[in-house]
Design an enzyme around this catalytic site. Structure first.
Site, PDB file in Angstrom:
ATOM      1  CB  SER A 141      64.078  91.837  39.930  1.00 27.31           C
ATOM      2  OG  SER A 141      64.737  91.405  38.873  1.00 27.31           O
ATOM      3  CE1 TYR A 154      63.223  95.641  36.051  1.00 28.62           C
ATOM      4  CE2 TYR A 154      65.244  94.785  36.830  1.00 28.62           C
ATOM      5  CZ  TYR A 154      63.083  94.696  36.227  1.00 28.62           C
ATOM      6  OH  TYR A 154      63.142  93.130  36.318  1.00 28.62           O
TER       7      TYR A 154
HETATM    8  N1  LIG Z   1      62.245  87.696  33.035  1.00 24.36           N
HETATM    9  C1  LIG Z   1      62.938  87.695  34.036  1.00 24.36           C
HETATM   10  O1  LIG Z   1      64.292  87.840  33.779  1.00 24.36           O
HETATM   11  C2  LIG Z   1      62.562  88.835  34.840  1.00 24.36           C
HETATM   12  C3  LIG Z   1      63.413  88.374  36.188  1.00 24.36           C
HETATM   13  C4  LIG Z   1      63.269  89.406  37.336  1.00 24.36           C
HETATM   14  C5  LIG Z   1      61.956  89.622  37.937  1.00 24.36           C
HETATM   15  N2  LIG Z   1      61.417  90.168  36.620  1.00 24.36           N
HETATM   16  C6  LIG Z   1      59.998  90.079  36.752  1.00 24.36           C
HETATM   17  O2  LIG Z   1      58.847  89.595  36.615  1.00 24.36           O
HETATM   18  C7  LIG Z   1      57.720  90.076  35.724  1.00 24.36           C
HETATM   19  C8  LIG Z   1      56.779  89.896  34.842  1.00 24.36           C
HETATM   20  O3  LIG Z   1      57.793  90.197  33.540  1.00 24.36           O
HETATM   21  P1  LIG Z   1      58.177  89.290  32.433  1.00 24.36           P
HETATM   22  O4  LIG Z   1      59.199  88.840  32.493  1.00 24.36           O
HETATM   23  O5  LIG Z   1      57.640  88.229  32.237  1.00 24.36           O
HETATM   24  O6  LIG Z   1      57.945  89.993  31.459  1.00 24.36           O
HETATM   25  P2  LIG Z   1      56.901  90.181  29.864  1.00 24.36           P
HETATM   26  O7  LIG Z   1      57.051  91.786  29.514  1.00 24.36           O
HETATM   27  O8  LIG Z   1      56.754  89.375  29.176  1.00 24.36           O
HETATM   28  O9  LIG Z   1      55.711  91.214  30.959  1.00 24.36           O
HETATM   29  C9  LIG Z   1      55.291  92.277  31.366  1.00 24.36           C
HETATM   30  C10 LIG Z   1      53.802  92.315  31.359  1.00 24.36           C
HETATM   31  O10 LIG Z   1      53.450  93.047  32.091  1.00 24.36           O
HETATM   32  C11 LIG Z   1      52.360  93.782  31.292  1.00 24.36           C
HETATM   33  N3  LIG Z   1      52.430  95.188  31.931  1.00 24.36           N
HETATM   34  C12 LIG Z   1      53.521  96.510  31.369  1.00 24.36           C
HETATM   35  N4  LIG Z   1      53.241  97.466  31.546  1.00 24.36           N
HETATM   36  C13 LIG Z   1      51.787  97.363  31.801  1.00 24.36           C
HETATM   37  C14 LIG Z   1      51.017  98.550  32.665  1.00 24.36           C
HETATM   38  N5  LIG Z   1      51.640  99.295  32.929  1.00 24.36           N
HETATM   39  N6  LIG Z   1      49.900  97.982  33.145  1.00 24.36           N
HETATM   40  C15 LIG Z   1      48.922  96.590  32.966  1.00 24.36           C
HETATM   41  N7  LIG Z   1      50.141  95.450  32.808  1.00 24.36           N
HETATM   42  C16 LIG Z   1      51.387  96.105  32.251  1.00 24.36           C
HETATM   43  C17 LIG Z   1      52.727  93.533  30.015  1.00 24.36           C
HETATM   44  O11 LIG Z   1      51.760  93.991  29.206  1.00 24.36           O
HETATM   45  C18 LIG Z   1      53.130  92.298  30.131  1.00 24.36           C
HETATM   46  O12 LIG Z   1      52.041  91.439  30.408  1.00 24.36           O
HETATM   47  C19 LIG Z   1      58.537  92.204  35.554  1.00 24.36           C
HETATM   48  O13 LIG Z   1      57.603  92.592  37.483  1.00 24.36           O
HETATM   49  C20 LIG Z   1      60.021  91.966  36.189  1.00 24.36           C
HETATM   50  O14 LIG Z   1      59.700  93.105  35.898  1.00 24.36           O
HETATM   51  C21 LIG Z   1      61.123  89.224  35.571  1.00 24.36           C
END
Ligand SMILES: NC(=O)c1ccc[n+]([C@@H]2O[C@H](COP(=O)([O-])OP(=O)(O)OC[C@H]3O[C@@H](n4cnc5c(N)ncnc54)[C@H](O)[C@@H]3O)[C@@H](O)[C@H]2O)c1
Length: 256
Positions: A141, A154
């Site tokens: 991130s 985080y």
């Molecule tokens: N959305 C953003 O703006 C953003 C920005 C930077 C980084 N990220 C990172 O991108 C990744 C995906 O995030 P997103 O925005 O798609 O979020 P989201 O909440 O839509 O998806 C997260 C996914 O992780 C899975 N997950 C959570 N805990 C778990 C566990 N213990 N075991 C297995 N699976 C698990 C959930 O089931 C879900 O499928 C994450 O690592 C997040 O930190 C997101």
């Protein structure tokens, strides 16, 4: 894009960024193993992709539980016989300064974001070593590089992953190519959850955020999926031990 026939394990592959990646990789001909703790969404996505003639299997997995990770690896090897790529993408988000975190926050964020990656690598790196090659892509991130207010745990968890990518590239040189992808503000359920508690409507808040991003829009999960497919492909074979920023130019802005 050379993903054809590659066996790709993607964690968190049932929502947001991971769901878009699962769809995109399968559409490019990969054999996609979708791992997450969302069984209903996982089975529905698996069935939808298979109905289109694509190769996808859902395996329910809590990446913070070692027995689940061992099962994920064993089942993947039973089905496909190898693991070409790991896209470790599952993550959780919680707010808080260092004064506020609870044991539960620590277990959730460090347990999934950091320990989850270590467990996956503990069991998948030996498979890749035996094969003689493999690619590891970790979703980190921009939070690894910016001190977002009230996001200490985080941000620190994501910074740990940036260091881990460099360690993988040195410890497993010649076998594993390790890369990261650093999303900025991507329109997913996690981003929407982070809007709770603000005193303006979610869409208005996100429109204000989008206006500040140099490309003048939020990122879409598909933006990450397209870049992730490139990073996993042989076209990116000289990209190693580093991360790609995918934040629409946000980090290029001057700090005032
Ligand atoms: N959305 C953003 O703006 C953003 C920005 C930077 C980084 N990220 C990172 O991108 C990744 C995906 O995030 P997103 O925005 O798609 O979020 P989201 O909440 O839509 O998806 C997260 C996914 O992780 C899975 N997950 C959570 N805990 C778990 C566990 N213990 N075991 C297995 N699976 C698990 C959930 O089931 C879900 O499928 C994450 O690592 C997040 O930190 C997101």
């Amino acid at each position: 894009m050379a993903l054809d026939e590659k066996v790709i394990v993607i964690t968190g592959g049932t929502s947001g960024i991971g769901e878009a990646c699962s769809r995109h990789f399968a559409g490019l001909g990969a054999k996609v193993v979708i791992a997450s703790n969302q069984p209903e969404a996982g089975v529905a996505l698996q069935d939808e992709l298979q109905a289109k003639g694509q190769e996808a299997r859902f395996i329910e997995t809590d990446v913070a539980a070692e027995e689940d990770v061992e099962n994920l690896v064993a089942q993947t090897l039973d089905i496909y016989g190898r693991i070409d790529c790991l896209h470790s993408n599952a993550g959780v988000w919680r707010e808080g300064t260092v004064k506020e975190f609870s044991e539960d926050d620590w277990q959730a964020i460090v347990g999934v974001n950091v320990k989850g990656n270590f467990l996956l690598l503990k069991h998948i790196v030996p498979v890749m070593e035996q094969q003689g090659q493999g690619v590891v892509l970790i979703t980190t991130s921009v939070a690894a590089f910016v001190g977002f207010p009230a996001h200490a745990l985080y941000c620190a968890s994501k910074a740990a992953l940036e260091a881990l990518i460099r360690c993988l590239a040195t410890d497993h040189a010649g076998v594993i190519r390790a890369v990261g992808i650093c999303p900025g503000t991507i329109d997913t359920p996690m981003l929407r959850a982070s809007c709770e508690g603000w005193d303006i409507p979610e869409d208005e808040l996100l429109a204000q955020v989008a206006e500040k991003i140099p490309v003048r829009r939020l990122g879409q999960p598909e933006d990450i999926a397209k870049a992730a497919a490139f990073l996993l492909s042989d076209d990116a074979s000289y990209i190693n031990g580093t991360s790609l920023m995918l934040e629409g130019g946000t980090l290029a802005l001057p700090p005032w």
